[in-house]
Scaffold this active site. Structure first.
Site, short mmCIF file in Angstrom:
data_model
loop_
_atom_site.label_atom_id
_atom_site.label_comp_id
_atom_site.label_asym_id
_atom_site.label_seq_id
_atom_site.Cartn_x
_atom_site.Cartn_y
_atom_site.Cartn_z
N LYS A 1 3.44 -15.32 1.78
CA LYS A 1 3.39 -16.02 0.49
C LYS A 1 4.83 -16.32 0.09
O LYS A 1 5.31 -15.94 -0.99
CB LYS A 1 2.66 -15.12 -0.54
CG LYS A 1 2.31 -15.78 -1.85
CD LYS A 1 1.22 -16.82 -1.76
CE LYS A 1 1.02 -17.50 -3.10
NZ LYS A 1 0.22 -18.73 -3.01
N ASP B 1 -5.43 -7.05 5.37
CA ASP B 1 -6.65 -6.34 4.98
C ASP B 1 -7.73 -7.35 4.64
O ASP B 1 -8.88 -7.28 5.10
CB ASP B 1 -6.32 -5.45 3.77
CG ASP B 1 -7.41 -4.42 3.49
OD1 ASP B 1 -8.44 -4.44 4.19
OD2 ASP B 1 -7.23 -3.62 2.56
N ASP C 1 -2.98 -18.22 0.91
CA ASP C 1 -4.12 -18.90 0.28
C ASP C 1 -4.63 -20.02 1.19
O ASP C 1 -5.84 -20.19 1.38
CB ASP C 1 -3.74 -19.44 -1.11
CG ASP C 1 -2.35 -20.06 -1.17
OD1 ASP C 1 -1.56 -19.84 -0.24
OD2 ASP C 1 -2.05 -20.77 -2.16
N ASP D 1 -10.93 -9.15 7.29
CA ASP D 1 -12.35 -9.09 6.91
C ASP D 1 -12.98 -10.47 6.92
O ASP D 1 -14.12 -10.65 7.35
CB ASP D 1 -12.51 -8.46 5.52
CG ASP D 1 -12.74 -6.95 5.59
OD1 ASP D 1 -12.46 -6.38 6.66
OD2 ASP D 1 -13.17 -6.36 4.59
N TYR E 1 0.81 -1.22 0.00
CA TYR E 1 0.00 0.00 0.00
C TYR E 1 0.85 1.27 0.00
O TYR E 1 0.36 2.34 -0.31
CB TYR E 1 -0.96 0.03 1.20
CG TYR E 1 -2.09 -0.99 1.12
CD1 TYR E 1 -2.18 -1.88 0.07
CD2 TYR E 1 -3.06 -1.05 2.10
CE1 TYR E 1 -3.19 -2.81 -0.01
CE2 TYR E 1 -4.09 -1.98 2.04
CZ TYR E 1 -4.14 -2.86 0.98
OH TYR E 1 -5.15 -3.79 0.91
#
Ligand code: NAD
Length: 365
Positions: free
Chosen positions: A199, A255, A231, A259, A148
């Site tokens: 990852k 992020d 994943d 959620d 970001y």
């Protein structure tokens, strides 16, 4: 202890923002006053403009005066920002840009998001009771680094005239170590298990992340560290969420996963969050947005805002007793059957935002 001479006085910046913000903030402020008084805790509240309201007034989603007010306070309580009206503005004028600026401006690098299934609301989850009952997860997300903020970023035109969009995922050792420490310390206060999500099978930046977490674990022999690829972590969160205690991950993965973890609980109107820096005032806010679809209708669930105020007392101001009392009050009103529309179920008492606030004040009095 008398109200006239509080033992402690805290300066709190309030950022009600947009949409349902002012409705839920009013409840949280009333709850804080009520819980503070018998504990000898006083508050000096100062309200500042942020998000769409600030764009309308100043053209800037985070006016310098707001950032200054926040910097000069002991903690910042934010409701929510944004709405349809500002969705089409250029990126630098969007409400969300103000939020990123606030996090960066206050040096808030750690985002703590609890996802806890309350026994009264097990049925609100879209997953089966046996899968979610007892879930109690804390997601620690890195907040000021990663893709970001990494450079280069932007949309560039190549020599052939084609446009290319670029973002860069970058983490330095020191950035990984400081979020790692917050996560290990958080796990220590909870169930003692930390799962680092990355990852590393594809991304070099993730390999460094994994190496540093593994290295740091030697300093925390009491914490059980595990690693998952993002994943797989997404699958495991839905398949068997009870395996998780504390999760630590980077900005982008956090992020998304926070959620997903949040939705295990069934209602976004119940979830608080805390963003912490090294020493600056922390920022405490609900996970949900400004819910423009129900704004001004007295339908909003104020509990995420109230629990954010509880996190402020616990993590921002080191007043755990006040936090305990707020959290206990929330449990009591739920036990008594009070429900806003988003968490309503058969046989419960449907109330609006104000009535939920009144019920909280009553159990606190
Ligand atoms: P949202 O969280 O505002 O709403 C999603 C759904 O949940 C809506 O149906 C809404 O009515 C409901 N909801 C949310 N909070 C609720 C509450 N407290 N009580 C009852 N119901 C509640 O997400 P969205 O609709 O995607 O976004 C709306 C606006 O909020 C957008 O402008 C978005 O950019 C902004 N937003 C802000 C934040 C923030 O301030 N941190 C976070 C997410 C979205």
């Amino acid at each position: 202890m008398s109200n006239s001479s509080p033992r402690k006085q805290y300066r709190i910046t309030l950022l009600p923002g947009d949409g349902i913000g002012s409705e839920i903030m009013a409840v949280a402020v009333a709850v804080l006053k009520q819980v503070g008084e018998p504990l000898g805790i006083g508050f000096e509240f100062q309200e500042a403009l942020m998000g769409g309201a600030a764009i309308d007034a100043t053209g800037n989603p985070l006016p310098e005066a707001t950032l200054e007010t926040c910097r000069n306070s002991d903690a910042v309580l934010l409701a929510a920002i944004g709405g349809y009206k500002w969705d089409t503005l250029p990126r630098h004028q969007r409400p969300e840009t103000g939020l990123l600026g606030l996090r960066a401006g206050l040096g808030l690098f750690a985002n703590l998001r609890p996802a806890k299934i309350l026994p009264q609301l097990v049925e609100a989850s879209s997953l089966k009771r046996e899968v979610v009952e007892g879930v109690d997860i804390m997601v620690v997300r890195e907040l000021t680094g990663g893709i970001y903020f990494g450079q280069p970023k932007g949309i560039f035109t190549t020599e052939t005239g084609e446009q290319r969009g670029v973002n860069t995922m970058v983490y330095s050792e020191s950035e990984i170590d400081r979020i790692g420490r917050v996560a290990f310390e958080t796990a220590r206060k909870r169930g003692g298990k930390l799962c680092s999500v990355d990852k590393a099978n594809v991304l070099d930046v993730s390999q460094l992340w994994r190496d540093r977490m593994t290295q740091m674990a030697t300093e925390y022999p009491d914490i059980e560290l595990s690693h998952l690829y993002v994943d797989n972590a997404a699958m495991q969160l839905i398949r068997a969420p009870k395996q998780f205690d504390t999760i630590v991950t980077g900005n982008l993965f956090g992020d998304i996963l926070s959620d997903a973890a949040a939705m295990l609980t069934g209602s976004i109107g119940m979830l608080p969050s805390a963003s912490l820096g090294a020493s600056n005032p922390g920022l405490f806010e609900p996970v949900h947005g400004s819910a423009p679809d129900i704004a001004g209708q007295d339908k909003a669930n104020p509990i995420a805002q109230v629990l954010s105020a509880a996190m402020m007392m616990r993590y921002g101001l080191d007043e755990p007793e006040a936090a305990n009392r707020i959290e206990a009050a929330v449990m009591q009103v739920l036990d008594a059957g009070y429900r806003t529309g988003d968490i309503m179920s058969e046989g419960m008492k449907l109330v609006g935002c104000q009535e939920m606030g009144a019920a909280l004040l009553q159990v606190l009095s």
